[in-house]
Design a protein around this motif. Sequence first.
Motif, mmCIF file in Angstrom:
data_model
loop_
_atom_site.group_PDB
_atom_site.id
_atom_site.type_symbol
_atom_site.label_atom_id
_atom_site.label_comp_id
_atom_site.label_asym_id
_atom_site.label_seq_id
_atom_site.Cartn_x
_atom_site.Cartn_y
_atom_site.Cartn_z
ATOM 1 N N UNK A 208 0.801 -1.215 0.000
ATOM 2 C CA UNK A 208 0.000 0.000 0.000
ATOM 3 C C UNK A 208 0.834 1.264 0.000
ATOM 4 N N UNK A 209 0.770 2.001 1.103
ATOM 5 C CA UNK A 209 1.372 3.331 1.160
ATOM 6 C C UNK A 209 2.874 3.322 0.930
ATOM 7 N N UNK A 210 3.551 2.213 1.252
ATOM 8 C CA UNK A 210 4.998 2.159 1.050
ATOM 9 C C UNK A 210 5.378 2.266 -0.423
ATOM 10 N N UNK A 211 4.446 1.986 -1.309
ATOM 11 C CA UNK A 211 4.712 2.126 -2.743
ATOM 12 C C UNK A 211 4.485 3.556 -3.237
ATOM 13 N N UNK A 212 4.029 4.440 -2.360
ATOM 14 C CA UNK A 212 3.728 5.825 -2.738
ATOM 15 C C UNK A 212 4.716 6.820 -2.128
ATOM 16 N N UNK A 213 5.879 6.338 -1.731
ATOM 17 C CA UNK A 213 6.850 7.256 -1.120
ATOM 18 C C UNK A 213 7.290 8.327 -2.107
ATOM 19 N N UNK A 251 9.137 9.865 -10.943
ATOM 20 C CA UNK A 251 7.946 9.491 -10.183
ATOM 21 C C UNK A 251 6.865 9.038 -11.154
ATOM 22 N N UNK A 252 6.350 7.837 -10.946
ATOM 23 C CA UNK A 252 5.302 7.289 -11.801
ATOM 24 C C UNK A 252 4.198 6.708 -10.920
ATOM 25 N N UNK A 253 3.102 6.317 -11.549
ATOM 26 C CA UNK A 253 2.021 5.675 -10.796
ATOM 27 C C UNK A 253 2.540 4.382 -10.194
ATOM 28 N N UNK A 254 2.439 4.198 -8.894
ATOM 29 C CA UNK A 254 3.019 3.014 -8.257
ATOM 30 C C UNK A 254 2.291 1.724 -8.632
ATOM 31 N N UNK A 255 3.046 0.630 -8.587
ATOM 32 C CA UNK A 255 2.456 -0.689 -8.727
ATOM 33 C C UNK A 255 2.011 -1.170 -7.352
ATOM 34 N N UNK A 256 0.949 -1.967 -7.320
ATOM 35 C CA UNK A 256 0.480 -2.496 -6.042
ATOM 36 C C UNK A 256 1.348 -3.641 -5.545
ATOM 37 N N UNK A 257 2.021 -4.347 -6.452
ATOM 38 C CA UNK A 257 2.826 -5.511 -6.073
ATOM 39 C C UNK A 257 4.142 -5.480 -6.845
ATOM 40 N N UNK A 258 5.012 -4.508 -6.555
ATOM 41 C CA UNK A 258 6.209 -4.320 -7.376
ATOM 42 C C UNK A 258 7.194 -5.475 -7.321
ATOM 43 N N UNK A 334 -2.816 -11.773 -1.428
ATOM 44 C CA UNK A 334 -4.213 -11.514 -1.746
ATOM 45 C C UNK A 334 -4.355 -10.512 -2.891
ATOM 46 N N UNK A 335 -5.441 -10.652 -3.633
ATOM 47 C CA UNK A 335 -5.782 -9.657 -4.658
ATOM 48 C C UNK A 335 -6.425 -8.410 -4.060
ATOM 49 N N UNK A 336 -6.677 -8.431 -2.758
ATOM 50 C CA UNK A 336 -7.409 -7.338 -2.116
ATOM 51 C C UNK A 336 -6.612 -6.033 -2.138
ATOM 52 N N UNK A 337 -7.346 -4.938 -2.072
ATOM 53 C CA UNK A 337 -6.754 -3.608 -1.941
ATOM 54 C C UNK A 337 -6.722 -3.221 -0.466
ATOM 55 N N UNK A 338 -5.652 -2.530 -0.090
ATOM 56 C CA UNK A 338 -5.462 -2.180 1.311
ATOM 57 C C UNK A 338 -5.434 -0.674 1.544
#
Length: 849
Positions: A208-213, A251-258, A334-338
Amino acid sequence: MKINFSLFKQTLTVAAAAVAIALTGCGGDGDKFEVIKPTPLAPPTPPVAPPILPAFDSDGVLQANIRWTDYGVPHVTADNLESMSFGVGYAFAQDNLCILADQIIKYNSERSKYLGPDRNPGTGDSEHLINDFGFLTLGIRELAEQNLATLSANSRAMLSGYTKGFNRYLNETGAANIDPSCANQPWVQDIDSTDLLTYSMGVALLPGAANFLGPMFIAAPPGENPFPTPVAAAPGMSLEQGLPFKIEPTIAIPERNPQDMGSNGWGLGSDKTENGMGMVLGNPHFPHTGNLRFWQFHTTIPGYLNVMGGSLMGLPGAVNIGFNENVAWTHTFSTAEHFVVYQLQLDATDANNLTHSVDGSKRTIYKKELMIDVAVAPGQTIKLKKNTYTTNYGPMIVVPGNFEWEAGGSAFAIKDANLPNYDVLDHWLAMNLATDMTEFKQAFKDYDGVIFNNTMAASKSGEVFYIDDSTVPGLTATALNALATNPALIQIKQAAGFTVLPGFISAFDFNAPVPYASAPKYEGTDYVQNSNDSFWLTNFENPITGVSPLYGQVGNEQSLRSRMAHKLLANASGSDGKFNMMEVEEALLSNRNYLSEAILPELLSICQANREDDIDVSGRTINLGEGCDALTAWDSTMNIDSVGAHVFREFAFQFRRNPQWAVAYDVSDVLNTPRGLVDNSVTVMQLATAVDKIERAGIALDATLGEVQFVEKSTAAGLPSGERLPWGGAHNVEGGFNVFSTSTSNNGTELPRHTYPAMDNSSILSADAQGYHITSGSSWIFIANFTEDGPVAKGLLTYSQSHNPGSEQSDDQTKLYSLQPQLRPLRFTEADIAANLVKEVNITSAVQE
């Protein structure tokens, strides 16, 4: 791909306005309306830890017995949680001290202090600045400092014991004598409970948020420079001259599962096993290097706890994936969003653009100045400062061209359901302590600490249980309805890869995660499974529906790996339709793949029909003949002696980019569609492109997979060791079950390692490597079957226990797998431990004279 969200902003605003209208009353004064706000949920009261389980050592002197058996597996025995974790921390530090030390400075925002501003020095990538200011913006260190004392006694005991054990090993061994990857580094230091809690909270934010640093780093109101500035002049420079390095982040749109985390998991119940007792297959597909490595261990507190399994780096004492005498369990990603990204409506009257509105009321966007130390030369640091901005939702974010902070218009913030999450240790400990399936399920009712995982479990009595209890935003019915029906919100989610909601109506906000009662679940005595598709077909005969769309899709086409899993469950158990351990192991390690079993005969026919043609591939003339011969000789598996397997894989990579299925996906025949292969020029070109890539890489078309696919460890300096171990195993692209891959991206640490670049972005084939350099995939593998005499288990840690290249345990299990994919016995009983004992020590926290 660049996504311009400005095209959607007006639609999104209209959509939110429509919801606002729908929320107003239908009668009465038309100039007055009532906005329905979500009912705040009181934070759940943590359950009281069972008093019979000793948490802290009674006299403050920690003692643990550690016995190592073959392959470097420690068995830790102690009489309380703190002492048990003391032993675990000590044993872990022997194998992986450098990794955890690296992670401590990462989440404590000290990367720049020790390593300078850039991940690649001098490039201006600013990765260390982004890391440090980012985690300060999220506030995880501050939250850990403020809340450590409020954690349960069990959590505090495990944090305390583990850090003392880690420190005991470091001080006993000396910084000069540890893993040479970090020996004598100034950032290798003693750690404490606050450090480890900060680390745990950071790991919880990985999906989640760690991919938006990065987007947090450049978030600033219009007209303000978002980059940090020096507090004082750097040595040899004036303050006006600025910084002695450049800041040029991308800076680009982050991936959810990099890091492309995945897994397979099975829970088999009494209806599906030969002995009528539960069995679990755990098969995480995680990176083989970096911060997401597993480590195997066994802990015992006589009379209370007896559990074996594997855990990610730095989990203090609890087993993530494993078994005890009564229950076995595993997890899949999980495929879920957090998290949710919220579009804010700025107040046009605020020239500073630091006010937004919610339900017509003004809300402040708060500014806070942060400071970090940055190394600029050996022994020299400077202090940088920058402003960070947060809202009632969370940190502000900016992605140029997509999520902008526009004067008097829109801005964006992120809210993560795992910020903070203090349940992680208590939740896994409760699973470790479960004496039956009822207690195991109670762990999920009491806690919400599984962060980003599905869970599959089986019990001694033959029950199975599945739940996606990952931490998912508990949206209101209003928000869920809008997500399911509003075209703008649906379109934005498809474009971004995550949910974006209007932030100017409180009905779209959430106050807590989805509760246990509303999470997707299944229980029975047959089976549960997951291979990283959603919860929907956990049990094919009993689909799960009716849950929040943030958990994932329903009715969607399944991945090839998921289809392979269902196929194996249906036909790999022999004529009786019931599994024994050997059959489960064979299902995993046979290295079958779904795509070849579905289309290989048609592909061979197409290849032979065009084998004499000259085909132009980007200016090169390609003949398919030798490729057709290699495919004809292939045994359709991905084992080390499989001739021509790489030809099919490269075709599969091209096929994935433009699938030529003869029969389209049909939700009424989900496991058998899409299917068939179209005989056309596209398929022929895909074959030719595969042959071309292999030839350009200098690889023989008739090579065996073991000649092409390999594991090669790095030296302590990050150079190739030169020892290449042949490696059997499939890849997701061909629909394998036991899958591996290669990654050259950031593995989450700054420890040195080597990689080989791919030829292009269409596949993972590397000309420099002359094949596939495996760095991720099946990692901690285990099968546990309950019997009348207790659990019997086999397993393997494919990359071995230790990061230290000088340790025998850095590659012993890797070499075992390389010879032939296989599992080894797990030593769970006292008799088995005694018969395979390699070393034993008793450690204490008492001061040694």
